[in-house]
Design an enzyme around this catalytic site. Sequence first.
Site, PDB file in Angstrom:
ATOM      1  N   LYS A  23      -9.040 -37.596  68.275  1.00  0.00           N
ATOM      2  CA  LYS A  23     -10.225 -37.750  67.063  1.00  0.00           C
ATOM      3  C   LYS A  23     -11.261 -36.473  67.016  1.00  0.00           C
ATOM      4  O   LYS A  23     -12.181 -36.445  67.637  1.00  0.00           O
ATOM      5  CB  LYS A  23     -11.032 -39.021  67.386  1.00  0.00           C
ATOM      6  CG  LYS A  23     -11.630 -39.818  66.124  1.00  0.00           C
ATOM      7  CD  LYS A  23     -10.846 -40.072  65.172  1.00  0.00           C
ATOM      8  CE  LYS A  23     -11.528 -40.739  64.081  1.00  0.00           C
ATOM      9  NZ  LYS A  23     -10.760 -41.316  63.034  1.00  0.00           N
ATOM     10  N   SER A  49      -7.819 -42.934  58.846  1.00  0.00           N
ATOM     11  CA  SER A  49      -8.926 -43.590  59.581  1.00  0.00           C
ATOM     12  C   SER A  49      -9.127 -44.979  58.856  1.00  0.00           C
ATOM     13  O   SER A  49      -8.214 -45.822  58.832  1.00  0.00           O
ATOM     14  CB  SER A  49      -9.938 -42.586  60.011  1.00  0.00           C
ATOM     15  OG  SER A  49     -10.508 -42.851  61.011  1.00  0.00           O
TER      16      SER A  49
END
Length: 618
Positions: free
Chosen positions: A203, A404
Site C-alpha cells: 500500500k 482499492s
Amino acid sequence: MSFKPLSSLRRGVGAFWRALDATRRTLFNLLFLAFIIFILWGMFGGGVKPLGPKTALVIDLKGMLVEQSAGGLRDSVMASVRGDVKRTVQLRDVLTVLDAAAKDASIGSVVLLLEDMDGAGMAMLNDVGHAVDRVKAAGKPVIAWGGGYDQKQYLLASHASEVYLHPMGMVAIKGFGRYRNYYRDALDKLGVTVNLMKVGTYKSFAEPYIGNGPSDAAREAEATLYGALWGAYTADVEKNRKLAAGAVTATIDDMPRLLDAAGGDTAKLALGAKLVDGLKTRDELRAMMIKRGAPDLEGKSFRQVGFDDYLARNRPKVFGDAVAVVVASGDITDGTAAPGAIGGLSTSNLIRRAREDDSVKAVVLRVDSPGGSAFGSELIRRELELTRAAGKPVVVSMGNVAASGGYWISLAADEVIADPSTITGSIGVFAILPTAEKVVDKLGIHTAGTTTTWLADAYNPLRPLDPRFGQLVQSSINHIYSEFTTKAAAARKTTPAAIDAVGQGRVWTGTQAKQHGLVDRLGSYNDALASAAVRAKLPADYRVTYIERDSSRIERFLGLMGVSAAQAMTFQVKLGLMPSGLPAAAVTEVTRELGWLSEMADGRKPFGAVTHCMCAMP
C-alpha cells in the site's frame, strides 16, 4: 412654481431606470424568442435530412475521453462564458456512433481525427478499438489521420484499416512508467510529522509523505504492473499493424540510429517502421476521400456526417425493459458528488433508483475509480447487495481503474468483468494523521487547555500525536482491512487468507486479476451489458438506460430534441474535414498532493479510513 432639484433628479433617474429595465426585458425576450425559433426550426424545418450513400462518418475526437461528463448544461454555459471550457467526450457516445455506423447502409467509411484527443485510459481505448474492429468487420474502411500521434492516440489509430500522418508529424510511443515526488525532507524542514497507520505491504499511497523514494515492495509491484501493461500495449499494436513480435520495443531501442538514418525526419521514421501507411496533409486526405467516396459539391469536400450530428440521429430507446447503467467514476467520498465523481450517498441513491424502477431488469456498475473513503465504498457495495437480493442481476464492468475502494464497490455483483489492462486490486487500508508541532515551536506558538478526557483533543494537528490515539486508529484500520478481505473472500468464494495473499495493497492488471481469481472474466463494456441482459432474460433489442442525477427542465427538453448542451450553444460549420482551432504540470501535481495531505488534517471526523491506490492509468 419652485424648482426642486432633488425631486427632478429622482424623476430623471427613475425614468432612466425604467427605460433600462424595459430595454433589458426586451433584449432577453428577443433572445428567448430566437432560441424558441431555433428549436422549432430544428423540429419542423423539414426533419432530419437522410444521409446519401457512401457518406463518411467523421469522428473528430476533441478533448478527454471520459466515462461520464462532469456537471450539466448550466455548468457548461457558465464555463463557456468564463472561457474555461475543458472538452470531454463520453465513451458511451463514441461506442454508440461506431456501432450504429457498422450497421448503417448509408455509411461507407469512417474517418478518425485523433490529434485533439487529450487522453484516455487503456481500457477505454480498448473498448473504442473493438468498436472500430466491428466497423471494419462490416466491410467499411476506417481511416485514421493525425498531425501527430501520442502513445494513446496511436493505440486507437492502429485499429484503423489505414493510418496516415502529416509529413511533419511523429508517432510518439515512449513506454510506461512514472517518477513520483517524495516530500519527506521537505516536510521535515517545515516541521511537519506524518503519522501513517496502514495495512498492506504494497500500500504505497502514503510513501511520498514518509520517505524520499519508493520502498522495495513498491518498486517490485510497479515494475510488474508496468511490464504487463507495456506487453499488452505492444502486442496489440503489433497485431493491429501486422508487425513482428517485439518490433515496437526494438524501434524504440534503436531510435537514435533510425532517426539519424531518416535525416531527423520523424514522419519518415514512422513510415519506415510501418507504424503508418502514408504521409498526407489534411487537404491530401480530403482529396483521397473525395476520390473514394461521394463528392459534396456544395461543401467542396466529400459527403460526410460529423460525430455530434450522427449521435443525434441515433437517440436511445426510451420505452421497454432495460439494463440500467450506473457510472462510478472518480474518487469516492462519503456524501454526495456531482456527475463525474462518486459520492457514497449519491451513487447509492442512483443504484436505489435503478432497483425501484420496474422497467429496469438488470444493473451494470461501470467502475473507473482509484478508491477513496472506505465508508462511502461500503454504502455503494451494500446498495448493490440489496439490488441483487431484490432479484435484479448486477454486473460490474471495470474500466481504466477499479482499485482499492473501486474494487470494494465491485464486491456485490453476479459477475465482475475487467478489461485486460484494467488496474485493479489494491486491497488495503490506511490513515494519515499529519501533525505540525515542530512548526508551531519554531513560530513560538503554544497550545494548552483543559479537557474532561484524554480523547477530547487526542488528535490536534498542533500537538504531537497521542500514542493511545495512534493505537485506536491502527486497530480500526486493522478491522476495516479484515472487513475488506472478508467481503472480498465471500464475493470471490475463497478464504480471507487467500485474499490477503494477493491483497496487501498490491495492484494488478485485469489479466493478472483474472489469474488470481479477483475477477470472473476478461471482456469489454459491451460484454458486461450483454451479460446483464442475458441474466435478466431480456430480448436481443433490449434498452440501455443511464441512471444519473435528475436533469434540469431545459436539459430534459434538449434531450428529447436530440440536442446536446454543446450543440445548443454552438453552430457547426463544415469546412473540409472540420478542423479545430516549474512547468505548470509539475506545480499542479505538487499542489494537489500536498493539498490532499492538508485535507486529511482538516476532516470533520477524528480520522478517515482510506482505500485509495493513488494510481492512475499511465
